[in-house]
Design an enzyme around this catalytic site. Sequence first.
Site: not given
Length: 187
Positions: A42, A80
């Site tokens: 990700s 993230k």
Amino acid sequence: MTEQTKPKSEFMSWLVAIFFGIVISFVCREFIFSPLIVKGASMVPTYENQDVIIVSKISEINRFDQIVFEAPYEKEYYIKRVIGLPGDTVEMKDDILIINNTEYEEAYVNRDDSNPFQKRVTENFTLEEITGYKTVPKGYLFVLGDNRLRSSDSRHFGLIPIESVLGESKFRIYPLSNIKLFNTSKE
């Protein structure tokens, strides 16, 4: 000092040194920094699967920092990028990130310009469409992965509580060929 007490004294000094080393290591890992292994794709190209990073637990969190936090629906940690801070408006329009009515270029996003079928990597959205809030509420963050086509992030699970943040990724230590100190204000 006799010959017999000398080894005992030396042994005790080593024991004390080892004890204090363990205590210092525990305190550092628990309260200052911690190593972590990146899982998944990700955050490609910033991080690859199985990269080992050092997470600072004492950093102030700023926009565009790469943070590690407790996953909302499983007992794991996610990494993230912070996009929205409390009070921010966030919008994505034609693959351009707009925060508080200011456009930002996202050089860190995984784009494949050689693929004619990949016109954009992030769908259009507003913070309100995704979360129901016009601005990021106090105590929360809006986060996105750098590999937008393969990231489960705030577009899917909503805002994350600041209290769930473990810390900020500061340093990649493995693989050795890709060691890097991250200065997110310049990323």
